[in-house]
Write a protein that holds these residues in place. Sequence first.
Motif, mmCIF file in Angstrom:
data_model
loop_
_atom_site.group_PDB
_atom_site.id
_atom_site.type_symbol
_atom_site.label_atom_id
_atom_site.label_comp_id
_atom_site.label_asym_id
_atom_site.label_seq_id
_atom_site.Cartn_x
_atom_site.Cartn_y
_atom_site.Cartn_z
ATOM 1 N N LEU A 1 -54.370 -1.267 -0.377
ATOM 2 C CA LEU A 1 -54.469 -1.273 -1.829
ATOM 3 C C LEU A 1 -55.076 0.035 -2.334
ATOM 4 O O LEU A 1 -54.558 0.655 -3.270
ATOM 5 C CB LEU A 1 -55.329 -2.458 -2.282
ATOM 6 N N ARG A 2 -56.146 0.479 -1.695
ATOM 7 C CA ARG A 2 -56.810 1.707 -2.140
ATOM 8 C C ARG A 2 -55.954 2.935 -1.867
ATOM 9 O O ARG A 2 -55.945 3.891 -2.648
ATOM 10 C CB ARG A 2 -58.187 1.803 -1.497
ATOM 11 N N LYS B 1 -52.185 6.978 -4.233
ATOM 12 C CA LYS B 1 -50.816 7.486 -4.407
ATOM 13 C C LYS B 1 -50.398 7.428 -5.869
ATOM 14 O O LYS B 1 -49.704 8.331 -6.369
ATOM 15 C CB LYS B 1 -49.849 6.659 -3.554
ATOM 16 N N LEU B 2 -50.811 6.374 -6.572
ATOM 17 C CA LEU B 2 -50.496 6.285 -8.001
ATOM 18 C C LEU B 2 -51.151 7.426 -8.776
ATOM 19 O O LEU B 2 -50.541 8.036 -9.653
ATOM 20 C CB LEU B 2 -50.967 4.940 -8.556
ATOM 21 N N GLU B 3 -52.407 7.724 -8.441
ATOM 22 C CA GLU B 3 -53.098 8.822 -9.111
ATOM 23 C C GLU B 3 -52.404 10.154 -8.820
ATOM 24 O O GLU B 3 -52.284 11.015 -9.703
ATOM 25 C CB GLU B 3 -54.559 8.869 -8.663
ATOM 26 N N GLU B 4 -51.947 10.314 -7.580
ATOM 27 C CA GLU B 4 -51.214 11.533 -7.220
ATOM 28 C C GLU B 4 -49.916 11.638 -8.012
ATOM 29 O O GLU B 4 -49.546 12.714 -8.500
ATOM 30 C CB GLU B 4 -50.920 11.527 -5.714
ATOM 31 N N MET C 1 -46.708 13.990 -12.578
ATOM 32 C CA MET C 1 -46.044 13.827 -13.871
ATOM 33 C C MET C 1 -46.648 14.744 -14.927
ATOM 34 O O MET C 1 -45.949 15.301 -15.763
ATOM 35 C CB MET C 1 -46.172 12.370 -14.341
ATOM 36 N N GLN C 2 -47.966 14.899 -14.873
ATOM 37 C CA GLN C 2 -48.657 15.682 -15.897
ATOM 38 C C GLN C 2 -48.608 17.175 -15.633
ATOM 39 O O GLN C 2 -48.822 17.968 -16.550
ATOM 40 C CB GLN C 2 -50.121 15.246 -15.987
ATOM 41 N N ALA C 3 -48.300 17.569 -14.387
ATOM 42 C CA ALA C 3 -48.405 18.985 -14.022
ATOM 43 C C ALA C 3 -47.513 19.870 -14.873
ATOM 44 O O ALA C 3 -47.891 20.950 -15.301
ATOM 45 C CB ALA C 3 -48.083 19.169 -12.537
ATOM 46 N N GLY C 4 -46.271 19.417 -15.142
ATOM 47 C CA GLY C 4 -45.343 20.241 -15.899
ATOM 48 C C GLY C 4 -45.752 20.423 -17.337
ATOM 49 O O GLY C 4 -45.322 21.374 -17.997
#
Length: 286
Positions: free
Chosen positions: A73-74, A79-82, A87-90
């Motif tokens: 789970l952790r 992985k979700l945070e990654e 998604m935000q990098a661009g």
Amino acid sequence: MKRTLLPLNALRVFDAAARHLSFTKAADELAVTPAAVGQQIRTLEDVLGTVLFRRMTRNLELTDEAVRSLPALREGFAKLEEAVAIMQAGQGEERLTIAAPRDFIGKWLAPRLGLIKASTPARQVTILPSDGPVDFNAANLDAAVFFGAMPAEEELSGKLIAPGTIALVATPEIAANAKIVSEVAAQPLIEHPLADWRGWFEAHGVHMTDRSASLGVADAGLAIDSAVAGYGIARVPLVLAEADIAAGRLAVVMEPKVSDEAYWLIAPSAQWRQKKVRDLVAALGD
């Protein structure tokens, strides 16, 4: 393959409760009430059909199934945070991507790039030519310049950045000999997709049957350059010709026509909250 809809919020609550072995401490971390934590855990247990906690007299104890699930789970949350970071990098604050018509870039936006750079020296600015409909998702755009009436799409918001007044321009020598419609018709006319010379003449009661030889170019920017070169008269948005008029290379022919259209800076409504978009508006003259 159809994916199961995961109860992500309940799983996040479970992770906090498992770390603290306390609904009260988990509630403090998540800024909710202990009752809300308990409800989320009960809902998760009902969905999974699995008991996750044994309620002891003074504390909580994880079941064996819960203990075995926690590493995966952790790892999943990591992985979700990654994925979110990717998604935000661009569209991170260090990058600004703008789309605009080619003629607007060359005649209006490019001279103001220094203002944009000065406002945020560390930010990488990318300008993409776009003479048609704008797809914010495909190009990962932060903002775009659009000529016309303000787009009616509900998900877009816009700010007027330049009027769309249409003017006839030519060298001062040609302009001096084109003070009325018939004199304009006697001059070479420079065509481009938005020129609409036929509409201009018909608005003045003249049907274009015979006309002077004309030059066809791709956009208003090239039409302005051709007019500066002395080819003839161009019909263009006045703001694009202002620098050449101020420098004496061009003069306005007859009275400019105020247009219902204009240059708009547009972006999805949520993106106006980004600092880099606010900085762009300020640099272009808020």
